[in-house]
Design a protein around this motif. Structure first.
Motif, mmCIF file in Angstrom:
data_model
loop_
_atom_site.group_PDB
_atom_site.id
_atom_site.type_symbol
_atom_site.label_atom_id
_atom_site.label_comp_id
_atom_site.label_asym_id
_atom_site.label_seq_id
_atom_site.Cartn_x
_atom_site.Cartn_y
_atom_site.Cartn_z
ATOM 1 N N VAL A 179 9.185 10.434 2.444
ATOM 2 C CA VAL A 179 10.053 10.827 3.556
ATOM 3 C C VAL A 179 11.371 10.078 3.416
ATOM 4 O O VAL A 179 11.428 8.999 2.838
ATOM 5 C CB VAL A 179 9.406 10.531 4.926
ATOM 6 C CG1 VAL A 179 8.191 11.404 5.168
ATOM 7 C CG2 VAL A 179 9.041 9.052 5.055
ATOM 8 N N GLN A 180 12.413 10.696 3.947
ATOM 9 C CA GLN A 180 13.735 10.081 3.983
ATOM 10 C C GLN A 180 14.037 9.794 5.442
ATOM 11 O O GLN A 180 13.893 10.670 6.299
ATOM 12 C CB GLN A 180 14.747 11.048 3.389
ATOM 13 C CG GLN A 180 16.037 10.424 3.001
ATOM 14 C CD GLN A 180 16.870 11.366 2.142
ATOM 15 O OE1 GLN A 180 16.458 12.473 1.834
ATOM 16 N NE2 GLN A 180 18.051 10.923 1.788
ATOM 17 N N ILE A 181 14.468 8.554 5.728
ATOM 18 C CA ILE A 181 14.617 8.105 7.106
ATOM 19 C C ILE A 181 16.066 7.693 7.333
ATOM 20 O O ILE A 181 16.568 6.772 6.687
ATOM 21 C CB ILE A 181 13.671 6.916 7.393
ATOM 22 C CG1 ILE A 181 12.242 7.266 6.968
ATOM 23 C CG2 ILE A 181 13.734 6.539 8.866
ATOM 24 C CD1 ILE A 181 11.328 6.071 6.839
ATOM 25 N N SER A 182 16.734 8.355 8.271
ATOM 26 C CA SER A 182 18.154 8.079 8.525
ATOM 27 C C SER A 182 18.334 6.727 9.213
ATOM 28 O O SER A 182 17.407 6.190 9.836
ATOM 29 C CB SER A 182 18.757 9.181 9.406
ATOM 30 O OG SER A 182 18.270 9.064 10.730
ATOM 31 N N ALA A 183 19.546 6.202 9.122
ATOM 32 C CA ALA A 183 19.877 4.938 9.787
ATOM 33 C C ALA A 183 19.672 5.056 11.293
ATOM 34 O O ALA A 183 19.240 4.098 11.951
ATOM 35 C CB ALA A 183 21.315 4.539 9.469
ATOM 36 N N GLU A 184 19.975 6.226 11.872
ATOM 37 C CA GLU A 184 19.758 6.454 13.309
ATOM 38 C C GLU A 184 18.291 6.268 13.668
ATOM 39 O O GLU A 184 17.951 5.589 14.639
ATOM 40 C CB GLU A 184 20.230 7.867 13.683
ATOM 41 C CG GLU A 184 19.850 8.326 15.068
ATOM 42 C CD GLU A 184 20.631 7.665 16.196
ATOM 43 O OE1 GLU A 184 20.244 7.864 17.361
ATOM 44 O OE2 GLU A 184 21.605 6.944 15.929
ATOM 45 N N THR A 185 17.399 6.865 12.885
ATOM 46 C CA THR A 185 15.958 6.738 13.148
ATOM 47 C C THR A 185 15.514 5.289 12.995
ATOM 48 O O THR A 185 14.761 4.775 13.834
ATOM 49 C CB THR A 185 15.159 7.663 12.211
ATOM 50 O OG1 THR A 185 15.556 9.019 12.460
ATOM 51 C CG2 THR A 185 13.666 7.528 12.431
ATOM 52 N N VAL A 186 15.957 4.624 11.959
ATOM 53 C CA VAL A 186 15.599 3.221 11.754
ATOM 54 C C VAL A 186 16.052 2.379 12.943
ATOM 55 O O VAL A 186 15.313 1.509 13.421
ATOM 56 C CB VAL A 186 16.205 2.686 10.428
ATOM 57 C CG1 VAL A 186 16.034 1.178 10.330
ATOM 58 C CG2 VAL A 186 15.560 3.370 9.227
ATOM 59 N N SER A 187 17.245 2.659 13.491
ATOM 60 C CA SER A 187 17.785 1.852 14.594
ATOM 61 C C SER A 187 17.042 2.058 15.907
ATOM 62 O O SER A 187 17.085 1.193 16.779
ATOM 63 C CB SER A 187 19.271 2.144 14.785
ATOM 64 O OG SER A 187 19.472 3.407 15.404
ATOM 65 N N LYS A 188 16.363 3.188 16.081
ATOM 66 C CA LYS A 188 15.703 3.508 17.347
ATOM 67 C C LYS A 188 14.197 3.280 17.332
ATOM 68 O O LYS A 188 13.521 3.521 18.329
ATOM 69 C CB LYS A 188 15.966 4.982 17.708
ATOM 70 C CG LYS A 188 17.430 5.328 17.908
ATOM 71 C CD LYS A 188 17.918 4.856 19.257
ATOM 72 C CE LYS A 188 19.264 5.418 19.600
ATOM 73 N NZ LYS A 188 20.377 4.581 19.181
ATOM 74 N N THR A 189 13.656 2.871 16.184
ATOM 75 C CA THR A 189 12.204 2.766 16.020
ATOM 76 C C THR A 189 11.832 1.415 15.424
ATOM 77 O O THR A 189 12.695 0.586 15.161
ATOM 78 C CB THR A 189 11.698 3.887 15.079
ATOM 79 O OG1 THR A 189 12.215 3.651 13.763
ATOM 80 C CG2 THR A 189 12.116 5.270 15.568
ATOM 81 N N ASN A 190 10.538 1.245 15.161
ATOM 82 C CA ASN A 190 10.083 0.016 14.499
ATOM 83 C C ASN A 190 10.004 0.184 12.984
ATOM 84 O O ASN A 190 9.496 -0.700 12.289
ATOM 85 C CB ASN A 190 8.738 -0.449 15.074
ATOM 86 C CG ASN A 190 7.588 0.476 14.726
ATOM 87 O OD1 ASN A 190 7.726 1.450 13.993
ATOM 88 N ND2 ASN A 190 6.422 0.182 15.280
ATOM 89 N N LEU A 191 10.524 1.283 12.448
ATOM 90 C CA LEU A 191 10.434 1.524 11.014
ATOM 91 C C LEU A 191 11.220 0.503 10.194
ATOM 92 O O LEU A 191 10.937 0.304 9.017
ATOM 93 C CB LEU A 191 10.880 2.947 10.661
ATOM 94 C CG LEU A 191 9.776 4.012 10.757
ATOM 95 C CD1 LEU A 191 9.189 4.134 12.143
ATOM 96 C CD2 LEU A 191 10.276 5.349 10.276
ATOM 97 N N SER A 192 12.194 -0.171 10.810
ATOM 98 C CA SER A 192 12.937 -1.210 10.087
ATOM 99 C C SER A 192 12.015 -2.356 9.680
ATOM 100 O O SER A 192 12.328 -3.103 8.751
ATOM 101 C CB SER A 192 14.086 -1.745 10.941
ATOM 102 O OG SER A 192 13.580 -2.352 12.110
ATOM 103 N N ALA A 193 10.879 -2.495 10.337
ATOM 104 C CA ALA A 193 9.930 -3.567 10.021
ATOM 105 C C ALA A 193 8.832 -3.111 9.057
ATOM 106 O O ALA A 193 7.942 -3.897 8.725
ATOM 107 C CB ALA A 193 9.304 -4.104 11.310
ATOM 108 N N TRP A 194 8.884 -1.852 8.616
ATOM 109 C CA TRP A 194 7.882 -1.404 7.648
ATOM 110 C C TRP A 194 7.976 -2.252 6.388
ATOM 111 O O TRP A 194 9.071 -2.618 5.950
ATOM 112 C CB TRP A 194 8.092 0.060 7.288
ATOM 113 C CG TRP A 194 7.457 1.038 8.230
ATOM 114 C CD1 TRP A 194 6.927 0.776 9.455
ATOM 115 C CD2 TRP A 194 7.303 2.436 8.021
ATOM 116 N NE1 TRP A 194 6.458 1.938 10.025
ATOM 117 C CE2 TRP A 194 6.669 2.971 9.158
ATOM 118 C CE3 TRP A 194 7.648 3.297 6.980
ATOM 119 C CZ2 TRP A 194 6.362 4.316 9.277
ATOM 120 C CZ3 TRP A 194 7.343 4.640 7.098
ATOM 121 C CH2 TRP A 194 6.704 5.149 8.234
#
Length: 195
Positions: free
Chosen positions: A59-74
């Motif tokens: 999957v490709q994850i946009s900076a917007e999605t990373v900023s609004k979720t916990n995916l930055s900690a994956w």
């Protein structure tokens, strides 16, 4: 659209920053039945499949999605709740979930009660008003019933089955959790504002 009924636990096996964040998720899904461009909720975030292998998808994850979720900690080895998109005729066992995460809640308490586990979370102030006792929320993609609400803190009870078939068996104080409020609550609040 999704139901919040987790159907697999995937594992993050690759993370690369290529303009956007790209993640590879190992899965037990039969990937021959997944189309390119399909939507799969990964920890409650609706993500688009951009590549496939025999037991994984990217999957490709946009900076917007990373900023609004916990995916930055994956991180590599991270276990994630997975759900394929709802199909016409599928059982709606949870509640209507869009996969559009509203914010991140923090786990503030984890207490075992018999075989179940009671978890309290702190919602962002701007989302707390949408959470009601006996209402629904999606947390890391899991459809759950709210037990109680005190200001921005709300409680959820996890039965053994839920802990076994999701990542909730690993929950700890301080975890940051993807929160999607109930769509119906959002529309009721909006109608009251303009009404």
């Amino acid at each position: 659209m999704f139901t919040g009924i987790v159907t697999d636990i995937g594992t993050v096996t690759e993370l690369t920053q290529e303009g956007d964040l790209r993640a590879r998720i190992a899965t037990s899904y039969d990937t021959s039945g997944i189309d390119m461009g399909a939507s799969i909720a990964s920890d409650g975030v609706c993500l688009t499949v951009v590549d496939l292998g025999p037991d994984w998808y990217d999957v490709q994850i946009s900076a917007e999605t990373v900023s609004k979720t916990n995916l930055s900690a994956w991180s590599l080895g991270k276990r994630v709740n997975l759900e394929r998109a709802l199909r016409v005729g599928d059982e709606l066992g949870g509640h209507i979930v869009s996969g559009h995460v509203d914010g991140v809640a923090e786990v503030v308490s984890v207490v075992d009660e018999g075989d179940s586990t009671r978890v309290q979370l702190r919602a962002p102030e701007d989302l707390a008003r949408f959470i009601a006792p006996k209402g629904s929320v999606a947390l890391n993609g899991t459809s759950l019933t709210v037990n109680e609400v005190q200001g921005p803190v709300f409680g959820i009870n996890f039965i053994p089955h839920t802990k076994d078939v999701t990542t909730w068996g690993d929950v700890a104080v301080g975890d940051m959790v993807n929160l999607e409020i109930d769509t119906l609550a959002r529309y009721v609040a909006r109608l009251a504002e303009v009404g």
